[in-house]
Design a protein around this motif. Sequence first.
Motif, PDB file in Angstrom:
ATOM      1  N   ASP A  40       0.840  -1.212   0.000  1.00 12.33           N
ATOM      2  CA  ASP A  40       0.000   0.000   0.000  1.00 12.33           C
ATOM      3  C   ASP A  40       0.863   1.246   0.000  1.00 12.33           C
ATOM      4  O   ASP A  40       0.608   2.208  -0.743  1.00 12.33           O
ATOM      5  N   ALA A  41       1.904   1.206   0.844  1.00 11.80           N
ATOM      6  CA  ALA A  41       2.790   2.382   0.928  1.00 11.80           C
ATOM      7  C   ALA A  41       3.469   2.627  -0.415  1.00 11.80           C
ATOM      8  O   ALA A  41       3.603   3.772  -0.870  1.00 11.80           O
ATOM      9  N   LEU A  42       3.880   1.526  -1.029  1.00  9.55           N
ATOM     10  CA  LEU A  42       4.567   1.632  -2.329  1.00  9.55           C
ATOM     11  C   LEU A  42       3.662   2.251  -3.384  1.00  9.55           C
ATOM     12  O   LEU A  42       4.037   3.162  -4.123  1.00  9.55           O
ATOM     13  N   LEU A  43       2.431   1.780  -3.398  1.00  9.78           N
ATOM     14  CA  LEU A  43       1.459   2.275  -4.369  1.00  9.78           C
ATOM     15  C   LEU A  43       1.167   3.752  -4.125  1.00  9.78           C
ATOM     16  O   LEU A  43       1.104   4.560  -5.056  1.00  9.78           O
ATOM     17  N   ALA A  44       1.030   4.106  -2.846  1.00  6.53           N
ATOM     18  CA  ALA A  44       0.744   5.507  -2.519  1.00  6.53           C
ATOM     19  C   ALA A  44       1.899   6.405  -2.976  1.00  6.53           C
ATOM     20  O   ALA A  44       1.685   7.506  -3.516  1.00  6.53           O
ATOM     21  N   ARG A  45       3.110   5.901  -2.804  1.00  4.11           N
ATOM     22  CA  ARG A  45       4.284   6.676  -3.217  1.00  4.11           C
ATOM     23  C   ARG A  45       4.289   6.862  -4.728  1.00  4.11           C
ATOM     24  O   ARG A  45       4.516   7.957  -5.241  1.00  4.11           O
ATOM     25  N   GLY A  46       4.013   5.763  -5.429  1.00  2.27           N
ATOM     26  CA  GLY A  46       3.935   5.839  -6.903  1.00  2.27           C
ATOM     27  C   GLY A  46       2.880   6.827  -7.337  1.00  2.27           C
ATOM     28  O   GLY A  46       3.105   7.661  -8.234  1.00  2.27           O
ATOM     29  N   ASN A  47       1.716   6.775  -6.686  1.00  5.93           N
ATOM     30  CA  ASN A  47       0.624   7.692  -7.041  1.00  5.93           C
ATOM     31  C   ASN A  47       1.005   9.134  -6.801  1.00  5.93           C
ATOM     32  O   ASN A  47       0.655  10.021  -7.592  1.00  5.93           O
ATOM     33  N   SER A  48       1.753   9.372  -5.724  1.00  5.69           N
ATOM     34  CA  SER A  48       2.100  10.770  -5.459  1.00  5.69           C
ATOM     35  C   SER A  48       3.116  11.271  -6.485  1.00  5.69           C
ATOM     36  O   SER A  48       3.069  12.420  -6.917  1.00  5.69           O
ATOM     37  N   HIS A  49       4.018  10.375  -6.938  1.00  2.00           N
ATOM     38  CA  HIS A  49       4.926  10.768  -8.041  1.00  2.00           C
ATOM     39  C   HIS A  49       4.118  11.103  -9.287  1.00  2.00           C
ATOM     40  O   HIS A  49       4.413  12.048 -10.003  1.00  2.00           O
ATOM     41  N   ARG A  50       3.098  10.282  -9.494  1.00  2.00           N
ATOM     42  CA  ARG A  50       2.251  10.506 -10.658  1.00  2.00           C
ATOM     43  C   ARG A  50       1.616  11.901 -10.622  1.00  2.00           C
ATOM     44  O   ARG A  50       1.605  12.610 -11.612  1.00  2.00           O
ATOM     45  N   GLU A  51       1.141  12.272  -9.451  1.00  2.00           N
ATOM     46  CA  GLU A  51       0.525  13.593  -9.302  1.00  2.00           C
ATOM     47  C   GLU A  51       1.515  14.680  -9.714  1.00  2.00           C
ATOM     48  O   GLU A  51       1.186  15.597 -10.483  1.00  2.00           O
ATOM     49  N   VAL A  52       2.763  14.521  -9.192  1.00  2.00           N
ATOM     50  CA  VAL A  52       3.782  15.534  -9.492  1.00  2.00           C
ATOM     51  C   VAL A  52       4.035  15.609 -10.989  1.00  2.00           C
ATOM     52  O   VAL A  52       4.086  16.683 -11.591  1.00  2.00           O
ATOM     53  N   LEU A  53       4.131  14.423 -11.618  1.00  2.00           N
ATOM     54  CA  LEU A  53       4.403  14.364 -13.061  1.00  2.00           C
ATOM     55  C   LEU A  53       3.288  15.018 -13.865  1.00  2.00           C
ATOM     56  O   LEU A  53       3.525  15.755 -14.814  1.00  2.00           O
ATOM     57  N   GLU A  54       2.069  14.735 -13.463  1.00  2.00           N
ATOM     58  CA  GLU A  54       0.933  15.258 -14.216  1.00  2.00           C
ATOM     59  C   GLU A  54       0.839  16.771 -14.059  1.00  2.00           C
ATOM     60  O   GLU A  54       0.378  17.464 -14.957  1.00  2.00           O
ATOM     61  N   ASP A  55       1.327  17.250 -12.924  1.00  2.00           N
ATOM     62  CA  ASP A  55       1.335  18.698 -12.685  1.00  2.00           C
ATOM     63  C   ASP A  55       2.290  19.404 -13.647  1.00  2.00           C
ATOM     64  O   ASP A  55       1.926  20.389 -14.296  1.00  2.00           O
ATOM     65  N   SER A  56       3.500  18.882 -13.717  1.00  2.00           N
ATOM     66  CA  SER A  56       4.453  19.511 -14.651  1.00  2.00           C
ATOM     67  C   SER A  56       5.403  18.452 -15.178  1.00  2.00           C
ATOM     68  O   SER A  56       6.202  17.879 -14.437  1.00  2.00           O
ATOM     69  N   PHE A  57       5.238  18.140 -16.410  1.00  2.00           N
ATOM     70  CA  PHE A  57       6.061  17.101 -17.000  1.00  2.00           C
ATOM     71  C   PHE A  57       7.281  17.733 -17.679  1.00  2.00           C
ATOM     72  O   PHE A  57       7.224  18.231 -18.800  1.00  2.00           O
ATOM     73  N   HIS A  58       8.405  17.718 -16.918  1.00  2.00           N
ATOM     74  CA  HIS A  58       9.661  18.276 -17.445  1.00  2.00           C
ATOM     75  C   HIS A  58      10.770  17.301 -17.136  1.00  2.00           C
ATOM     76  O   HIS A  58      10.622  16.472 -16.247  1.00  2.00           O
ATOM     77  N   ALA A  59      11.848  17.454 -17.836  1.00  2.00           N
ATOM     78  CA  ALA A  59      13.033  16.630 -17.556  1.00  2.00           C
ATOM     79  C   ALA A  59      13.487  16.862 -16.120  1.00  2.00           C
ATOM     80  O   ALA A  59      13.894  15.933 -15.427  1.00  2.00           O
ATOM     81  N   GLU A  60      13.298  18.088 -15.670  1.00  2.00           N
ATOM     82  CA  GLU A  60      13.718  18.461 -14.316  1.00  2.00           C
ATOM     83  C   GLU A  60      12.899  17.706 -13.263  1.00  2.00           C
ATOM     84  O   GLU A  60      13.454  17.195 -12.279  1.00  2.00           O
ATOM     85  N   THR A  61      11.622  17.659 -13.523  1.00  2.00           N
ATOM     86  CA  THR A  61      10.748  16.930 -12.587  1.00  2.00           C
ATOM     87  C   THR A  61      11.150  15.463 -12.514  1.00  2.00           C
ATOM     88  O   THR A  61      11.212  14.875 -11.436  1.00  2.00           O
ATOM     89  N   LEU A  62      11.393  14.861 -13.683  1.00  2.00           N
ATOM     90  CA  LEU A  62      11.811  13.458 -13.722  1.00  2.00           C
ATOM     91  C   LEU A  62      13.065  13.254 -12.866  1.00  2.00           C
ATOM     92  O   LEU A  62      13.142  12.334 -12.052  1.00  2.00           O
ATOM     93  N   HIS A  63      14.015  14.125 -13.037  1.00  2.00           N
ATOM     94  CA  HIS A  63      15.256  14.030 -12.271  1.00  2.00           C
ATOM     95  C   HIS A  63      14.997  14.151 -10.777  1.00  2.00           C
ATOM     96  O   HIS A  63      15.572  13.407  -9.977  1.00  2.00           O
ATOM     97  N   HIS A  64      14.129  15.112 -10.521  1.00  2.00           N
ATOM     98  CA  HIS A  64      13.806  15.355  -9.108  1.00  2.00           C
ATOM     99  C   HIS A  64      13.228  14.096  -8.448  1.00  2.00           C
ATOM    100  O   HIS A  64      13.642  13.693  -7.355  1.00  2.00           O
ATOM    101  N   ILE A  65      12.329  13.462  -9.175  1.00  2.00           N
ATOM    102  CA  ILE A  65      11.705  12.239  -8.634  1.00  2.00           C
ATOM    103  C   ILE A  65      12.756  11.156  -8.442  1.00  2.00           C
ATOM    104  O   ILE A  65      12.822  10.485  -7.390  1.00  2.00           O
ATOM    105  N   ALA A  66      13.602  10.986  -9.469  1.00  2.00           N
ATOM    106  CA  ALA A  66      14.639   9.955  -9.380  1.00  2.00           C
ATOM    107  C   ALA A  66      15.565  10.214  -8.191  1.00  2.00           C
ATOM    108  O   ALA A  66      15.939   9.290  -7.453  1.00  2.00           O
ATOM    109  N   LEU A  67      15.861  11.466  -7.982  1.00  2.00           N
ATOM    110  CA  LEU A  67      16.754  11.847  -6.885  1.00  2.00           C
ATOM    111  C   LEU A  67      16.122  11.518  -5.523  1.00  2.00           C
ATOM    112  O   LEU A  67      16.779  10.999  -4.612  1.00  2.00           O
TER     113      LEU A  67
END
Length: 458
Positions: A41-68
């Motif tokens: 559940d925690a894993l899924l929630a984390r994935g979903n929150s990344h998704r929210e961030v991505l959908e908000d602004s899809f940039h190379a920077e955001t991707l990096h930020h998430i990976a970091l």
Amino acid sequence: MNKITLKLGLWFFFVMLMIQVCLFFVLHTGLVESRVEEELDALLARGNSHREVLEDSFHAETLHHIALMELKADTEVIITDDAQKILISSSKVDAGEKKIVSKKLKDIPRGGMILESRWKNEKYISTVSPYTAGENQSGYVYMFKSTDQIQQLISKLNQHLLFAAAVMFILLIITNLFLSKALTTPLIQMKQATEKLSKGDFSVQLPDRGDDELGELSRSITILAQDLKRLKEQRNEFLSSISHELRTPLTYIKGYADVARRKSIEEADREHYLQIIYEESERLSAMMKDLFDLAKLDRHAFIIQRTNIHLSSYLATVYEKMMPAFQEKEIRLDMNCDETLYVMVDPVRFEQILFNLLDNAIKYSDPHTKTSVIAQQEKGEVFIAIRDEGAGIPQEDLPFVFDRFYRVDKSRSRHLGGTGLGLSIVKELVEAHGGRIEVKSERNKGTAFVIWLKEEKE
Ligand SMILES: Nc1ncnc2c1ncn2[C@@H]1O[C@H](COP(=O)(O)OP(=O)(O)OP(=O)(O)O)[C@@H](O)[C@H]1O
Ligand SMILES: [Mg+2]
């Protein structure tokens, strides 16, 4: 250790052990399952929150930020495009992750889904959350968590449970020892007590064990021991009094027979001696009959055939039969019976009761006194009172008059031909009829015997 303690202990131990094992098994699987579920559940929630961030602004920077972000956490992320081509990953993608990412995805709900939950065999557990950022940018956020961590967690859990199980096990053994001992000790004591009883040792003492069944049993054994002891004493006493009672007439018979067979004595004396011998033999055979009756009563071999009788006509026939004896000693006999009374008695045995009591009244009263028989009803019972104006029985002798061979004045009673068995037979017979007998007496005033019976309807 005793057999029963061992048996009970082992039974109890195995049953409790089985219950414990089952309980631990259920507890363990439940705990592990809920733990893994939590992680997923925690894993899924984390994935979903990344998704929210991505959908908000899809940039190379955001991707990096998430990976970091994931690089610092103990989870990993892989973001792909619509064709599941990896756009970025938080760490080097290994074979296990590749295998999961290459799975065909179809109709993934927006809330995401679990892709891998087999934590036992796989390297990762994993979830996926789909994202859509604008017209032509969509894809998937994959989340991974190494199962090593989960396994570590579970082995820790196992350690805890194992420790608890060990403690329970020791407690189980201890309670088991105490409990089986506590349960079996009284049983063993009672067994030893009954063994002692069977060997004729009646000095049994069992500790008081309260009100439960074991307590009752132990009390019953103590009572049994006392009864047996009393019976044995009674028997010895009885035997010694019988031999004593037999000795006296036999001594007479022997002595007089010895004298009677001498040639030198007068014919008249011989007559006299033979008469004594005859009387003593009579007395012996009467005593034998009484003893035989008593023995039968003791064995409950006495057959009592009860019929419903009309008391006053019954008493009238007894009166007829006893009258001459009373007349001979010039004692008045009165009878007074309620006409309506009926009782269930064996006519022959009941006559024996009344004869015995009336015989005593004659024997122990002086001429010109009165004996009365009164029968009345009282509170559903019928009492028959036989009252004389004779010598009476001293207070201290009253409790014993129903005992076998008990006579207040040994020599006098003997002289009157008594053996002291009459009243004991009377008492046994009355009780065999389901009734009871009481005695009241006053020295030099008289004696009253009262028989209580159940009243019958006509
Ligand atoms: N009505 C009575 N008045 C005074 N004493 C009595 C009376 N009935 C019984 N007793 C006393 O109680 C004793 C026991 O009586 P019980 O009838 O058992 O024996 P018994 O009359 O001596 O002998 P048995 O009846 O066997 O011939 C008697 O010996 C006598 O001392
Ligand atoms: Mg008598």
